[in-house]
Scaffold this motif. Structure first.
Motif, PDB file in Angstrom:
ATOM      1  N   ARG A  28       1.154  -1.527  -0.062  1.00  0.00           N
ATOM      2  CA  ARG A  28       0.131  -0.063   0.313  1.00  0.00           C
ATOM      3  C   ARG A  28       0.948   1.467   0.397  1.00  0.00           C
ATOM      4  N   TRP A  29       1.974   1.260   0.447  1.00  0.00           N
ATOM      5  CA  TRP A  29       3.127   2.691  -0.184  1.00  0.00           C
ATOM      6  C   TRP A  29       3.687   2.843  -1.314  1.00  0.00           C
ATOM      7  N   HIS A  33      -3.414   6.837  -3.375  1.00  0.00           N
ATOM      8  CA  HIS A  33      -4.474   6.647  -2.635  1.00  0.00           C
ATOM      9  C   HIS A  33      -5.768   7.781  -3.554  1.00  0.00           C
ATOM     10  N   ASP A  38      -6.054   1.636  -9.690  1.00  0.00           N
ATOM     11  CA  ASP A  38      -4.800  -0.153  -9.267  1.00  0.00           C
ATOM     12  C   ASP A  38      -3.583  -0.016  -9.792  1.00  0.00           C
TER      13      ASP A  38
END
Length: 178
Positions: A28-29, A33, A38
């Protein structure tokens, strides 16, 4: 000397190598966001897609960027040594109730092959003037109660333990000299 910089396409190859080192929970880093996209490792192999990712990450700091519900604007910085990507640090501009409880203003990750060299401490220390310029003082940082390495990083940057909640230690770190 490694330094915090705005995301850049100059570290493309190293960024991908670092992604390969991370556990799935830490991937996720690597993405952005703000956009509902994706961002996969395979997708970012394409230099044009990587450039789009860099732009999307930078856009997260822009107060005019529309964010998905529950997200806050953040300034993302990459810790690099030349064209070597060593880590990522995020400074959240404000705290939601969830971030106040568990996440804090600043979060960071050091790529696994670069751990144990003091980079976490250096990243956090270098980020404090950035946070101060955003009007954040002091900054809330949290870490898992069973993560002594992260606790050491936060304390080395001047973090004062406030309490433990839900298995997370909560520290307040001054961003300006008094």
């Amino acid at each position: 000397m490694p330094t915090l910089v705005e995301p850049t396409t100059a570290v493309h190859r190293s960024f991908l190598a670092a992604w390969d080192e991370l556990e799935p929970a830490d991937e996720r880093w690597m993405g952005a966001h703000a956009l509902d996209e994706d961002w996969t490792r395979a997708r970012t192999e394409d230099p044009q897609e990587f450039a789009r990712l860099v732009d999307a990450i930078k856009a997260e700091a822009d107060e005019n960027t529309q964010l998905p519900a529950g997200l806050v604007h953040q300034t993302v910085l990459w810790f690099t040594d030349g064209d070597e990507w060593l880590g990522r640090l995020s400074i959240r501009h404000e705290l939601t109730p969830a971030l106040l409880e568990l996440g804090g203003h600043i979060g960071y990750v050091v790529r696994p092959s670069a751990r144990g060299h003091g980079y976490g401490t250096e990243m956090l220390t270098q980020s404090l003037p950035w946070a101060a310029r955003l009007g954040i003082d002091p900054a809330l940082l949290t870490c898992d109660a069973d993560n002594p390495a992260s606790r050491k990083v936060i304390e080395a940057a001047g973090g004062e333990l406030e309490d433990e909640r839900h298995g997370k230690l909560r520290f307040w770190v001054p961003t300006t000299l008094s």
